[in-house]
Design a protein around this motif. Structure first.
Motif, PDB file in Angstrom:
ATOM      1  N   PRO A  91      26.139   1.796   5.866  1.00  0.00           N
ATOM      2  CA  PRO A  91      25.404   0.743   6.571  1.00  0.00           C
ATOM      3  C   PRO A  91      26.334  -0.414   6.941  1.00  0.00           C
ATOM      4  O   PRO A  91      27.094  -0.903   6.098  1.00  0.00           O
ATOM      5  N   HIS A 126      25.950  -3.566   7.561  1.00  0.00           N
ATOM      6  CA  HIS A 126      25.852  -4.852   6.866  1.00  0.00           C
ATOM      7  C   HIS A 126      26.552  -4.789   5.509  1.00  0.00           C
ATOM      8  O   HIS A 126      27.175  -5.764   5.079  1.00  0.00           O
ATOM      9  N   VAL A 128      18.885  -9.000   6.503  1.00  0.00           N
ATOM     10  CA  VAL A 128      19.172  -7.868   7.386  1.00  0.00           C
ATOM     11  C   VAL A 128      18.465  -6.619   6.883  1.00  0.00           C
ATOM     12  O   VAL A 128      17.835  -5.885   7.654  1.00  0.00           O
ATOM     13  N   ARG A 129      18.558  -6.370   5.585  1.00  0.00           N
ATOM     14  CA  ARG A 129      17.926  -5.183   5.009  1.00  0.00           C
ATOM     15  C   ARG A 129      16.408  -5.211   5.188  1.00  0.00           C
ATOM     16  O   ARG A 129      15.770  -4.179   5.427  1.00  0.00           O
ATOM     17  N   GLY A 165      14.862  -6.879   7.571  1.00  0.00           N
ATOM     18  CA  GLY A 165      14.503  -7.069   8.972  1.00  0.00           C
ATOM     19  C   GLY A 165      13.806  -8.381   9.239  1.00  0.00           C
ATOM     20  O   GLY A 165      13.066  -8.515  10.219  1.00  0.00           O
ATOM     21  N   TRP A 173      21.955  -6.371  14.773  1.00  0.00           N
ATOM     22  CA  TRP A 173      21.494  -5.635  13.598  1.00  0.00           C
ATOM     23  C   TRP A 173      20.302  -4.753  13.946  1.00  0.00           C
ATOM     24  O   TRP A 173      20.188  -3.628  13.437  1.00  0.00           O
ATOM     25  N   ASP A 174      19.438  -5.212  14.848  1.00  0.00           N
ATOM     26  CA  ASP A 174      18.332  -4.373  15.302  1.00  0.00           C
ATOM     27  C   ASP A 174      18.854  -3.106  15.981  1.00  0.00           C
ATOM     28  O   ASP A 174      18.333  -2.007  15.765  1.00  0.00           O
ATOM     29  N   ALA A 177      20.207  -0.627  13.485  1.00  0.00           N
ATOM     30  CA  ALA A 177      19.131  -0.006  12.716  1.00  0.00           C
ATOM     31  C   ALA A 177      18.440   1.096  13.521  1.00  0.00           C
ATOM     32  O   ALA A 177      17.949   2.083  12.964  1.00  0.00           O
ATOM     33  N   ALA A 178      18.426   0.930  14.852  1.00  0.00           N
ATOM     34  CA  ALA A 178      17.754   1.899  15.713  1.00  0.00           C
ATOM     35  C   ALA A 178      18.639   3.098  16.059  1.00  0.00           C
ATOM     36  O   ALA A 178      18.166   4.051  16.686  1.00  0.00           O
ATOM     37  N   ASP A 189      20.908   6.085  14.600  1.00  0.00           N
ATOM     38  CA  ASP A 189      21.330   6.901  13.463  1.00  0.00           C
ATOM     39  C   ASP A 189      22.589   7.654  13.868  1.00  0.00           C
ATOM     40  O   ASP A 189      22.531   8.740  14.463  1.00  0.00           O
TER      41      ASP A 189
END
Length: 445
Positions: A295, A297, A332-333, A335, A351-352, A355-356, A358
């Motif tokens: 991840p 972050h 961040v974790r 959201g 960060w969004d 997260a979107a 993979d």
């Protein structure tokens, strides 16, 4: 390099000087007419402290307003470690020069180490107090690049909302269809050369690959070339979209095989290569140089924590930032932030977007040949936390190749001992073996 006899430099040469950076001559014993220390004396005393690892003493030489910043003992230690990581033990000062302007004197020095010379600059005020010190090496083209075997062309990429300067480098006199490579940047601002003082990784890769018959395109990153609003700062906007434009531009170059285009991404650019491949649909391959798998972050905070602790001196300013980031990482974790809110040095939109995306699943579901390269001395992206994770997640996937290099750092440049970011400014080049391995892998596409 054979040891040099320590001598007192007879004269202070005059040279141009500009921004802050530098170090000094260890041995000169000159004084001004009134018996006070000259700027060269002050600078050489600082080098003496650094070479003796007297970092607290070095800190006391700085003007008070800069002691907690430019003169922080931890910063000075990491700076000196940067020289040592690239070139080993310090030998002596071999040259000095000074320039005075607006009440400040820049002392430029050439420092000899076991494996080469390096430059540094120290800024001294009118009261003989230190103001700044840093590495001022200039870039040198690596020996594996043959300038007579390559041709360069400046281009402009027309991307959304702005234009990006770029350079296409091709094998000179290429009469056939050469494979092509687009180089994609790591996180943060970046130029087409990814220059950091004495290093230009993308120049090394671009010209090195072209020498071996591979055409390359490198370009200035959208940041800082173009304005990006915080809420628009996404992985696609600052990395993927522009890489796709670059791919199409390289496909149109005469002498380049449009069906043999490969994307080589460094750091975050390497993490983005599966997405670039999926959106393009026709790439011959992708390669990730120090591509992070964990991840992002977590990676960002752990990099900072490493910088705080790597030396014997604790870097208080960075430790304070790390404490703040430890709180921000929870946001961040969870959201819990706005798109324009800055967390861990990046807007919430960034960060969004991560997260979107993979990256592991995208790579696993792709049939594009993929090559991962990793330096064992890299503190930013590591074999244990990142490359091993890629290997585990992509186990059984065909067309996936992994390569590691014992002595190389995040820029794929050789060194020894703990890796520090200051070393990125010291004159060095991407290892020839990395260029050769990439060229061989690309030739098979």
């Amino acid at each position: 390099m054979a040891p040099r006899r320590r001598t007192v430099l007879a004269a202070v040469l005059t040279a141009t000087a500009s921004a802050a950076a530098g170090c000094t001559d260890l041995l000169a014993e000159q004084t001004s007419d009134d018996g006070s220390n000259t700027p060269t004396d002050v600078a050489t005393a600082l080098v003496d402290d650094l070479a003796s690892e007297e970092f607290e003493q070095a800190n006391n030489r700085f003007v008070e307003r800069e002691r907690d910043r430019r003169g922080d003992p931890a910063r000075l230690e990491r700076l000196w470690m940067g020289y040592g990581a690239v070139s080993g033990s310090f030998d002596e000062v071999v040259d000095t020069s000074t320039t005075t302007k607006n009440g400040f004197t820049a002392v430029d020095l050439t420092l000899a180490f076991d494996r080469g010379d390096h430059d540094c600059r120290i800024i001294v005020d009118e009261e003989s107090r230190l103001v700044d010190c840093g590495i001022t090496d200039e870039y040198e083209r690596p020996s594996y690049v043959d300038p007579d075997a390559i041709a360069t062309q400046d281009v402009t990429l027309s991307v959304a909302d702005c234009s990006l300067p770029g350079t296409i480098t091709t094998p000179d006199g290429n009469s056939g269809d050469a494979p092509g490579v687009v180089l994609v940047h790591d996180v943060g601002p970046g130029t087409k050369d990814t220059d950091r003082g004495g290093t230009k990784p993308f120049t090394d890769l671009g010209e090195g690959l072209a020498t071996k018959g591979v055409a390359t395109l490198r370009y200035d990153k959208r940041i800082p070339s173009c304005e990006v609003q915080p809420e628009s700062y996404t992985l696609d906007r600052v990395t993927v979209d522009d890489a796709l434009v670059a791919v199409e531009r390289l496909r149109a170059v005469e002498g380049v095989d449009a069906d043999r285009i490969v994307v080589v991404g460094h750091g975050l650019g390497g993490r983005a290569t599966p997405r670039i491949a999926a959106r393009d649909g026709n790439l011959a391959g992708v390669a990730g140089l120090a591509a992070p798998a964990r991840p992002y972050h977590d990676l960002t905070l752990e990099q900072l924590e490493y910088k705080v602790s790597v030396g014997s001196q604790t870097w208080d300013d960075l430790a304070t930032i790390a404490d703040r980031w430890a709180d921000e990482i929870e946001q961040v974790r969870a959201g819990e932030y706005d798109a324009s809110e800055e967390l861990l040095g990046k807007p919430g939109a960034f960060w969004d977007s991560l997260a979107a995306y993979d990256h592991l699943a995208t790579a696993a579901g792709s049939d594009v040949p993929t090559y991962f390269l990793q330096g064992e001395r890299d503190f930013q992206v590591t074999t244990t936390d990142d490359l091993d994770h890629w290997q585990t997640e992509l186990e059984g996937r065909s067309g996936t190749t992994f390569e590691t290099y014992d002595a190389l750092d995040h820029l794929f440049m050789p060194g020894e001992g703990p890796s520090v970011e200051f070393a990125y400014a010291a004159r060095n080049n991407v290892a020839e073996q990395v260029v050769a391995d990439l060229a061989d892998w690309i030739a098979d596409r």
